[in-house]
Design an enzyme around this catalytic site. Sequence first.
Site, PDB file in Angstrom:
ATOM      1  N   HIS A 108       9.865  -3.297   8.340  1.00  0.00           N
ATOM      2  CA  HIS A 108       8.975  -3.474   7.674  1.00  0.00           C
ATOM      3  C   HIS A 108       9.412  -4.163   6.038  1.00  0.00           C
ATOM      4  O   HIS A 108       8.986  -5.157   5.476  1.00  0.00           O
ATOM      5  CB  HIS A 108       7.880  -2.469   7.687  1.00  0.00           C
ATOM      6  CG  HIS A 108       6.487  -2.878   6.780  1.00  0.00           C
ATOM      7  ND1 HIS A 108       5.824  -4.013   7.346  1.00  0.00           N
ATOM      8  CD2 HIS A 108       5.875  -2.051   5.641  1.00  0.00           C
ATOM      9  CE1 HIS A 108       4.699  -3.744   6.525  1.00  0.00           C
ATOM     10  NE2 HIS A 108       4.949  -3.186   5.370  1.00  0.00           N
ATOM     11  N   PHE A 148       0.793  -1.082  -0.093  1.00  0.00           N
ATOM     12  CA  PHE A 148      -0.049   0.174   0.064  1.00  0.00           C
ATOM     13  C   PHE A 148       0.967   1.198  -0.043  1.00  0.00           C
ATOM     14  O   PHE A 148       1.719   1.355   1.033  1.00  0.00           O
ATOM     15  CB  PHE A 148      -0.738   0.070   1.291  1.00  0.00           C
ATOM     16  CG  PHE A 148      -1.824   1.079   1.341  1.00  0.00           C
ATOM     17  CD1 PHE A 148      -2.842   1.246   0.395  1.00  0.00           C
ATOM     18  CD2 PHE A 148      -1.651   2.084   2.421  1.00  0.00           C
ATOM     19  CE1 PHE A 148      -3.589   2.358   0.405  1.00  0.00           C
ATOM     20  CE2 PHE A 148      -2.381   2.977   2.410  1.00  0.00           C
ATOM     21  CZ  PHE A 148      -3.559   3.451   1.722  1.00  0.00           C
ATOM     22  N   SER A 201       3.569  -6.908   2.712  1.00  0.00           N
ATOM     23  CA  SER A 201       2.525  -6.080   3.314  1.00  0.00           C
ATOM     24  C   SER A 201       1.098  -6.147   2.609  1.00  0.00           C
ATOM     25  O   SER A 201       0.755  -7.433   2.639  1.00  0.00           O
ATOM     26  CB  SER A 201       2.978  -4.320   3.294  1.00  0.00           C
ATOM     27  OG  SER A 201       2.284  -3.696   4.158  1.00  0.00           O
ATOM     28  N   MET A 202       0.674  -5.152   2.032  1.00  0.00           N
ATOM     29  CA  MET A 202      -0.697  -5.200   1.740  1.00  0.00           C
ATOM     30  C   MET A 202      -0.506  -6.223   0.310  1.00  0.00           C
ATOM     31  O   MET A 202      -1.474  -6.919  -0.046  1.00  0.00           O
ATOM     32  CB  MET A 202      -1.322  -4.103   1.066  1.00  0.00           C
ATOM     33  CG  MET A 202      -2.627  -4.024   0.657  1.00  0.00           C
ATOM     34  SD  MET A 202      -3.106  -2.854  -0.288  1.00  0.00           S
ATOM     35  CE  MET A 202      -2.089  -2.752  -1.819  1.00  0.00           C
ATOM     36  N   ASP A 262       8.677  -4.215  13.701  1.00  0.00           N
ATOM     37  CA  ASP A 262       8.067  -3.800  12.260  1.00  0.00           C
ATOM     38  C   ASP A 262       7.110  -2.662  12.776  1.00  0.00           C
ATOM     39  O   ASP A 262       6.257  -2.837  13.654  1.00  0.00           O
ATOM     40  CB  ASP A 262       7.053  -4.770  11.848  1.00  0.00           C
ATOM     41  CG  ASP A 262       6.549  -4.457  10.444  1.00  0.00           C
ATOM     42  OD1 ASP A 262       6.265  -3.174  10.355  1.00  0.00           O
ATOM     43  OD2 ASP A 262       6.137  -5.180   9.678  1.00  0.00           O
TER      44      ASP A 262
END
Length: 253
Positions: A224, A25, A93-94, A194
């Site tokens: 992250h 994202f 992530s996303m 993270d």
Amino acid sequence: MRPFPGAEPFRHAGSATGVLLCHGFTGCPQSLRPWAEHLAGQGLTVSLPLLPGHGTRWQDMRLTRWEDWYATVDRELHELRRGCDDVFVCGLSMGGTLALRLAARHGPAVRGAVLVNPAISFPRGAGWALPLLRHVVPSVPGLVSDIARPGVRELGYQRVPLHGACQLRDLLRTVRAELPRVTCPVLLLHSRTDHVVPPADSAVIRDAVSAADVTEHVLEKSYHVATLDHDAERIFQETDAFITRLATRKAAP
């Protein structure tokens, strides 16, 4: 609008084993490009698309919905399946959320999923406020380059449009309900520290999927964006071993 330099998609034609990579994202393919290039160097067929509303300016994200992001990776999966015996989905992530939805909806067509710091939860208080707040506050400061390695920068938006954040919330809710439908083997890699996605999200995913084959690794040296961080090589090596173990055919030399 054309993507800014470094945000371009990446494709490589290789063997009958295909890999689809999904970025996160407000990010872009740059965060996964070293991973994609490594897989291409192994002889695999690789696709790393740019999601709609990303890689240009944050205002463009206000014109997209999460269904547009998913439609892009779904289309790439179909394209890979036309020329490959096996297709693996990977995401950061996303991007990991999108990879999980591909696995949930396509079943055996996805040979395995590799997830790096995948997201599956959204802060409850912020989630309730977003539908109204987005009409008052267009954007808030972004959080990019959560990387422990000095001198490394992630390309992404410095602002997060609240319309996009609302779409992210809806995507996470949708995919969380679909996790029991994920039956393919899963390789789960998550950072101990993270500052973007709670490490507990990985535990939720691990416990909710129906896959009998789940391999989990904790990344001790990265934040992250681990694909650009100290543990990047480990991610690449673990992905190689995962694909080699599961692929029907070996990569071309």
